[in-house]
Design a protein around this motif. Sequence first.
Motif, short mmCIF file in Angstrom:
data_model
loop_
_atom_site.label_atom_id
_atom_site.label_comp_id
_atom_site.label_asym_id
_atom_site.label_seq_id
_atom_site.Cartn_x
_atom_site.Cartn_y
_atom_site.Cartn_z
N UNK A 80 31.23 22.91 46.87
CA UNK A 80 31.01 24.06 45.79
C UNK A 80 32.32 25.01 46.37
N UNK A 81 33.29 25.30 45.34
CA UNK A 81 34.37 26.43 45.65
C UNK A 81 33.65 27.81 45.69
N UNK A 82 34.06 28.42 46.83
CA UNK A 82 33.75 29.56 47.23
C UNK A 82 35.04 30.56 47.04
N UNK A 83 34.71 31.74 46.32
CA UNK A 83 35.86 32.59 45.99
C UNK A 83 35.69 34.05 46.70
N UNK A 84 36.73 34.31 47.58
CA UNK A 84 36.36 35.58 48.26
C UNK A 84 37.18 36.57 47.49
N UNK A 85 36.65 37.69 47.10
CA UNK A 85 37.18 38.54 45.95
C UNK A 85 36.73 39.83 46.09
N UNK A 86 37.54 40.81 45.57
CA UNK A 86 37.19 42.13 45.28
C UNK A 86 37.89 42.60 44.05
N UNK A 87 37.04 42.34 42.69
CA UNK A 87 37.83 42.86 41.77
C UNK A 87 37.95 44.40 41.72
N UNK A 88 39.05 44.70 40.95
CA UNK A 88 40.08 44.00 40.26
C UNK A 88 41.39 43.67 40.90
N UNK A 89 41.20 43.65 42.21
CA UNK A 89 42.80 43.49 43.01
C UNK A 89 43.14 41.65 42.73
N UNK A 90 44.10 41.63 43.49
CA UNK A 90 44.93 40.15 43.23
C UNK A 90 44.03 38.92 43.17
N UNK A 91 42.64 39.14 43.84
CA UNK A 91 41.76 38.04 43.92
C UNK A 91 41.45 37.67 42.17
N UNK A 92 41.75 38.66 41.53
CA UNK A 92 41.49 38.25 40.13
C UNK A 92 42.61 37.14 39.58
N UNK A 93 43.51 36.86 40.14
CA UNK A 93 44.46 35.87 39.68
C UNK A 93 43.52 34.48 40.11
N UNK A 94 42.87 34.59 41.13
CA UNK A 94 42.21 33.12 41.52
C UNK A 94 41.14 33.00 40.62
N UNK A 95 40.41 34.13 40.30
CA UNK A 95 39.22 33.93 39.41
C UNK A 95 39.57 33.51 38.07
N UNK A 96 40.62 34.18 37.56
CA UNK A 96 41.05 33.95 36.06
C UNK A 96 41.39 32.41 36.18
N UNK A 97 42.08 31.76 37.03
CA UNK A 97 42.54 30.31 37.12
C UNK A 97 41.17 29.59 37.18
N UNK A 98 40.28 30.03 37.87
CA UNK A 98 38.89 29.29 37.94
C UNK A 98 38.19 29.27 36.54
N UNK A 99 38.31 30.43 35.72
CA UNK A 99 37.53 30.64 34.69
C UNK A 99 38.44 29.65 33.61
N UNK A 100 39.74 30.06 33.70
CA UNK A 100 40.65 28.89 32.66
C UNK A 100 40.13 27.49 32.86
N UNK A 101 40.12 26.95 33.88
CA UNK A 101 39.89 25.69 34.23
C UNK A 101 38.48 25.32 34.12
N UNK A 102 37.49 26.40 33.88
CA UNK A 102 36.25 26.26 33.69
C UNK A 102 35.57 25.57 34.83
N UNK A 103 35.83 26.00 35.93
CA UNK A 103 35.37 25.24 37.17
C UNK A 103 33.91 26.13 37.75
#
Length: 209
Positions: free
Chosen positions: A1-24
């Motif tokens: 499973x992919x795990x994203x370490x994030x804190x919206x709305x910082x630059x982690x949003x880039x990774x999250x947006x890509x994951x959502x566009x790719x529907x992963x």
Amino acid sequence: MIELHEYPPTRSQRAKWALEELELPYESHIVELSQGQQDSDDYRKIHPLGVVPALTTGTYSMFESVAIVLQLIDEHPQKELAPPVGTAERATYYQWCVFAASEMDPAIMMFFDNTLRPLEHMRPPGALHEAGLAERGRYDFNIRADVLSKALSDRDYLLGKDFSGADILVGHSCFMARHVGLMDGNYPVLDAYYERLMLRPGHRRAYGD
Ligand SMILES: N[C@@H](CCC(=O)N[C@@H](CS)C(=O)NCC(=O)O)C(=O)O
């Protein structure tokens, strides 16, 4: 499973947006920057700089928002979020991907660090806002925003009619600029571009409505 370490709305949003566009499918781990979780020993093992984002998968762990987006997109070529390697379109794609990180982000962050960033979160601890550096950030941003406005004046997306990973990367820089007040209606082409990006279901899922 992919795990994203994030804190919206910082630059982690880039990774999250890509994951959502790719529907992963992925698991989100919020790193509470406001509480200093980025400095914990456990998180420093994942990201030695103590910043977000970081991504871990069954086979690798990586950091740097641009690199994460490029890697995820390359792993899913069938989604066509990047032109084929070695083409003229790929050259333009690389150009804008790097432009986001090396030209837009530093200008925006110089402005943010010297205006809105809470003093208790400044690094090194005790650093103050400096008006001259804020103006330098604004000046640098304006030059880059002019270049970007010109490039987008005749197209919907950076590569033309097709959305790509370059739009995720530059699009998030536009989000940051709007967030810190650097756009202020001065860049109608960029506002229209970002509003177009906001309509994407992947953007909505990543950023919320
Ligand atoms: N070049 C890095 C920058 C990462 C970065 O600085 N992230 C910020 C949020 S936008 C952060 O986590 N800051 C936490 C801190 O400085 O304590 C990337 O694009 O991933």
